[in-house]
Design a protein around this motif. Sequence first.
Motif, PDB file in Angstrom:
ATOM      1  N   ALA A  24       8.984  -2.550   2.260  1.00  0.00           N
ATOM      2  CA  ALA A  24       7.924  -3.592   2.847  1.00  0.00           C
ATOM      3  C   ALA A  24       8.030  -5.130   3.096  1.00  0.00           C
ATOM      4  O   ALA A  24       7.634  -5.549   4.104  1.00  0.00           O
ATOM      5  CB  ALA A  24       6.377  -3.155   2.248  1.00  0.00           C
ATOM      6  N   ARG A  25       8.740  -5.510   1.992  1.00  0.00           N
ATOM      7  CA  ARG A  25       8.949  -7.060   1.985  1.00  0.00           C
ATOM      8  C   ARG A  25       9.874  -7.370   2.933  1.00  0.00           C
ATOM      9  O   ARG A  25       9.935  -8.245   3.500  1.00  0.00           O
ATOM     10  CB  ARG A  25       9.341  -7.275   0.392  1.00  0.00           C
ATOM     11  CG  ARG A  25       9.917  -8.587   0.458  1.00  0.00           C
ATOM     12  CD  ARG A  25      10.116  -9.318  -1.103  1.00  0.00           C
ATOM     13  NE  ARG A  25      10.730  -8.015  -1.953  1.00  0.00           N
ATOM     14  CZ  ARG A  25      11.971  -7.963  -1.912  1.00  0.00           C
ATOM     15  NH1 ARG A  25      12.874  -8.959  -1.016  1.00  0.00           N
ATOM     16  NH2 ARG A  25      12.501  -7.078  -2.755  1.00  0.00           N
ATOM     17  N   ARG A  27      10.880  -5.651   5.518  1.00  0.00           N
ATOM     18  CA  ARG A  27      10.313  -5.352   6.877  1.00  0.00           C
ATOM     19  C   ARG A  27       9.741  -6.672   7.503  1.00  0.00           C
ATOM     20  O   ARG A  27       9.713  -6.894   8.642  1.00  0.00           O
ATOM     21  CB  ARG A  27       9.387  -4.263   6.972  1.00  0.00           C
ATOM     22  CG  ARG A  27       9.983  -2.671   7.017  1.00  0.00           C
ATOM     23  CD  ARG A  27       8.829  -1.610   6.733  1.00  0.00           C
ATOM     24  NE  ARG A  27       9.415  -0.557   6.397  1.00  0.00           N
ATOM     25  CZ  ARG A  27      10.092   0.466   7.131  1.00  0.00           C
ATOM     26  NH1 ARG A  27      10.515   0.127   8.321  1.00  0.00           N
ATOM     27  NH2 ARG A  27      10.674   1.632   6.559  1.00  0.00           N
ATOM     28  N   ARG A  28       8.663  -7.255   6.557  1.00  0.00           N
ATOM     29  CA  ARG A  28       7.863  -8.124   7.020  1.00  0.00           C
ATOM     30  C   ARG A  28       8.858  -9.601   7.326  1.00  0.00           C
ATOM     31  O   ARG A  28       8.621 -10.124   8.363  1.00  0.00           O
ATOM     32  CB  ARG A  28       7.064  -8.761   6.058  1.00  0.00           C
ATOM     33  CG  ARG A  28       5.623  -7.740   5.878  1.00  0.00           C
ATOM     34  CD  ARG A  28       4.635  -8.393   4.938  1.00  0.00           C
ATOM     35  NE  ARG A  28       5.422  -8.747   3.206  1.00  0.00           N
ATOM     36  CZ  ARG A  28       5.144  -7.697   2.417  1.00  0.00           C
ATOM     37  NH1 ARG A  28       4.489  -6.714   2.567  1.00  0.00           N
ATOM     38  NH2 ARG A  28       5.546  -8.077   1.176  1.00  0.00           N
ATOM     39  N   ARG A  29       9.838  -9.617   6.573  1.00  0.00           N
ATOM     40  CA  ARG A  29      10.811 -10.756   6.814  1.00  0.00           C
ATOM     41  C   ARG A  29      11.710 -10.509   8.003  1.00  0.00           C
ATOM     42  O   ARG A  29      11.798 -11.580   8.966  1.00  0.00           O
ATOM     43  CB  ARG A  29      11.742 -10.892   5.877  1.00  0.00           C
ATOM     44  CG  ARG A  29      12.926 -11.948   5.809  1.00  0.00           C
ATOM     45  CD  ARG A  29      13.766 -12.277   4.946  1.00  0.00           C
ATOM     46  NE  ARG A  29      14.974 -13.214   5.399  1.00  0.00           N
ATOM     47  CZ  ARG A  29      15.784 -13.789   4.711  1.00  0.00           C
ATOM     48  NH1 ARG A  29      15.926 -13.468   3.488  1.00  0.00           N
ATOM     49  NH2 ARG A  29      16.887 -14.449   5.201  1.00  0.00           N
ATOM     50  N   GLY A  31      10.905  -8.130  10.704  1.00  0.00           N
ATOM     51  CA  GLY A  31      10.317  -7.418  11.849  1.00  0.00           C
ATOM     52  C   GLY A  31      10.626  -6.079  12.165  1.00  0.00           C
ATOM     53  O   GLY A  31      10.598  -5.799  13.219  1.00  0.00           O
TER      54      GLY A  31
END
Length: 278
Positions: A24-25, A27-29, A31
């Motif tokens: 999840a971390r 993915r946020r970075r 995109g």
Amino acid sequence: MRDSSTDQRAVGFLLDLIDADPAARIRRRIGAPRPGGNRRRVAQAVLKLTAVPSSVLVWILEEDDPELNAAVYAHPSADPTLRRAVLRGVPFGPGRKGPLPVDIGLRKHADEPEVPQAVVARGLVGALRAATAMGPARVAASMVLGHGDWRTVTAADRERPLPGYARWALAVRPDCPPALRAQFGSHPKFDHRVRQAGVLAGPGVYATAHGPAAQVLKVLSLGPALFPTRVREAEDALRPLVRDHLGDREEAWAVLAQLLETYHGTAPELIMTAGAIA
């Protein structure tokens, strides 16, 4: 990464192979989305998968989903045999019996081609035994539809080996049972023809031995919706490499995302290269 690129889906598929929190971390970075999605939307995406081995279409058909079957029917790589099977509602999933429902739009606008005269006159096995050239062999082999016909052909070949042309035409069918292909025997030229026809032993082989990585991973990213049972084989094949070479290192994932668009090697080569650079 670009917001709507092939790269996003591909990296998103690989991120599902590590633990949820670091995924999840990351993915946020970068995109990257999660793979999968609405089945109707994914079914339309099938038509955009222009360069796929024929086995991929069979993995989709194994879901025995009328909507996905209609998408396979419309795919440019679907041969007349697969299209005939879809129109007849032939089940492809193991242990399933038909006929399956046929998509209403397909029923209205598609007509099944006539049964070849050789098969009408001699029957399925008779037409295969009479094939003394590749053309007639392909015609006869095209009428093997579903589990029952494959059992009939297997028994006939076991009783008395089918002619070489018939064996060849049957073996390059992507839905030919692996046990029957093994029964036909092995030869380097024979194996080469099977590979040329896009016949794969399974998604694990596709994930690890085919390229370019971006195309393969894009197809696999649709796997949870298109062939959820079979995609696990690809996940199991790639998971150790992803965890060993990328793990939870954001830098390694960022490098992979940057390399993917122009990388011509396989997915394992890409994963190892990104990990080494990072």
